[in-house]
Design a protein around this motif. Sequence first.
Motif, PDB file in Angstrom:
ATOM      1  N   ARG A  22       0.827  -1.208   0.000  1.00 12.29           N
ATOM      2  CA  ARG A  22       0.000   0.000   0.000  1.00 12.29           C
ATOM      3  C   ARG A  22       0.862   1.260   0.000  1.00 12.29           C
ATOM      4  O   ARG A  22       0.501   2.271  -0.616  1.00 12.29           O
ATOM      5  CB  ARG A  22      -0.941  -0.020   1.204  1.00 12.29           C
ATOM      6  CG  ARG A  22      -2.073  -1.034   1.038  1.00 12.29           C
ATOM      7  CD  ARG A  22      -3.009  -1.050   2.206  1.00 12.29           C
ATOM      8  NE  ARG A  22      -4.152  -1.935   1.937  1.00 12.29           N
ATOM      9  CZ  ARG A  22      -5.002  -2.352   2.863  1.00 12.29           C
ATOM     10  NH1 ARG A  22      -4.848  -1.950   4.126  1.00 12.29           N
ATOM     11  NH2 ARG A  22      -6.007  -3.153   2.532  1.00 12.29           N
TER      12      ARG A  22
ATOM     13  N   LYS B  27      -7.860  -6.805  -0.326  1.00 11.20           N
ATOM     14  CA  LYS B  27      -8.261  -5.763   0.615  1.00 11.20           C
ATOM     15  C   LYS B  27      -7.998  -6.182   2.055  1.00 11.20           C
ATOM     16  O   LYS B  27      -7.748  -5.354   2.927  1.00 11.20           O
ATOM     17  CB  LYS B  27      -9.747  -5.442   0.435  1.00 11.20           C
ATOM     18  CG  LYS B  27     -10.081  -4.796  -0.903  1.00 11.20           C
ATOM     19  CD  LYS B  27     -11.576  -4.539  -1.007  1.00 11.20           C
ATOM     20  CE  LYS B  27     -11.923  -3.862  -2.340  1.00 11.20           C
ATOM     21  NZ  LYS B  27     -13.384  -3.633  -2.489  1.00 11.20           N
TER      22      LYS B  27
ATOM     23  N   GLN C 240      -4.736  -4.099  -5.096  1.00 13.21           N
ATOM     24  CA  GLN C 240      -5.483  -3.428  -4.021  1.00 13.21           C
ATOM     25  C   GLN C 240      -6.927  -3.911  -3.956  1.00 13.21           C
ATOM     26  O   GLN C 240      -7.521  -4.017  -2.879  1.00 13.21           O
ATOM     27  CB  GLN C 240      -5.434  -1.911  -4.206  1.00 13.21           C
ATOM     28  CG  GLN C 240      -4.029  -1.320  -4.184  1.00 13.21           C
ATOM     29  CD  GLN C 240      -3.217  -1.754  -2.981  1.00 13.21           C
ATOM     30  OE1 GLN C 240      -3.670  -1.664  -1.839  1.00 13.21           O
ATOM     31  NE2 GLN C 240      -2.013  -2.247  -3.226  1.00 13.21           N
ATOM     32  N   GLU C 241      -7.504  -4.209  -5.114  1.00 11.24           N
ATOM     33  CA  GLU C 241      -8.872  -4.696  -5.158  1.00 11.24           C
ATOM     34  C   GLU C 241      -8.973  -6.145  -4.689  1.00 11.24           C
ATOM     35  O   GLU C 241      -9.885  -6.504  -3.950  1.00 11.24           O
ATOM     36  CB  GLU C 241      -9.407  -4.577  -6.591  1.00 11.24           C
ATOM     37  CG  GLU C 241     -10.841  -5.060  -6.773  1.00 11.24           C
ATOM     38  CD  GLU C 241     -11.854  -4.229  -5.997  1.00 11.24           C
ATOM     39  OE1 GLU C 241     -12.919  -4.789  -5.635  1.00 11.24           O
ATOM     40  OE2 GLU C 241     -11.583  -3.033  -5.740  1.00 11.24           O
TER      41      GLU C 241
END
Length: 332
Positions: free
Chosen positions: A39, A107, A103-104
């Motif tokens: 992230r 999560k 990122q999708e």
Amino acid sequence: MHRIIGILLMVVFVLSACRSGEQKDESLQTSVKVLRYDRLQYEATVMNSVSALQKMNIDCPQATKLLIEDVLGIGSVAEPDINDRLCAYYSDSLLVRLMDDVQEKFKDLSGIEADLTKGFRNLKREVPAIPVPRIYSQISALNQSVVVGDSLLGFSLDKYLGQDYPLYKRYYYPFQRRSMVPERIVPDCFTFYLLSLSPFPWEEGHRTLFDFMMYRGKIAWTVEHILQSDGSGRLTLGYTREELNWCRKYMDALWKEMAEKEHLASTDPMLIRSYTSGEQTLTFNGEKMPPCIGIWLGMQLVDKYMKNNQRLTLKDLLGKDDFSDLMHTPKH
């Protein structure tokens, strides 16, 4: 009288609790938390966040050094323009899409953290001296799946998006894509970590196919053992039910053929690779052998060895390099 018995029982309970507390290894109680370094990468490169880039360098210097110098190979962290080069590298449209999809897809890593916790607790319970590394997730731009540094272990989420992920089909063969699934993250982490702690001793003279099969077999067996799998190879090798049935059907015949052809004593690196890599190049009985068949056969012999020597510990197994005493007893 009842009061005296009650007091005695309470004393016994307290003493037992104290003894239990004295024996408790605090490291076994620590839950593994995965640092979402991926992230920070996303925010620093896609979102142009200066603060995220600073955190990568200040809070995660070792992971950043591994990424820049070893995984991506774009230079040294000491170079003055390295941050600009890093951001430029990840600005590629394919990598931006890849990071978006990571990122999708990922999560929440709580399931992975739970499995890592279980595995490390079981490993530390049997081999207390093994350290638990700091663990982080990263985006390696489709380079290494797992990296291991000094007290550090990172896994690349972009290498585990699923075997049908469209981008994989452009760059990877089907036999490579079958291991690029989320289910392989945890077993891969333990496999590469144990391999790093106990590297294969190539320098100690001629090492044969049998030696390497047993080395990789003991690592795979250990991973399945600490993750409380059934030891079949589904977890570490990703075998299908059909492949497992094939292996079990021809196991004894395979051992026999390998001995007759003197493959087990061979030091030919190409032959060793053909038995232990994920590429299906070998055939038997007119059919392609499952990938990593040598590792699976090694696992089965390790399993038999441990069942026949129940006083041996996992520490003993991991420290064992010479399995020559088993070379003539593979038949189950």
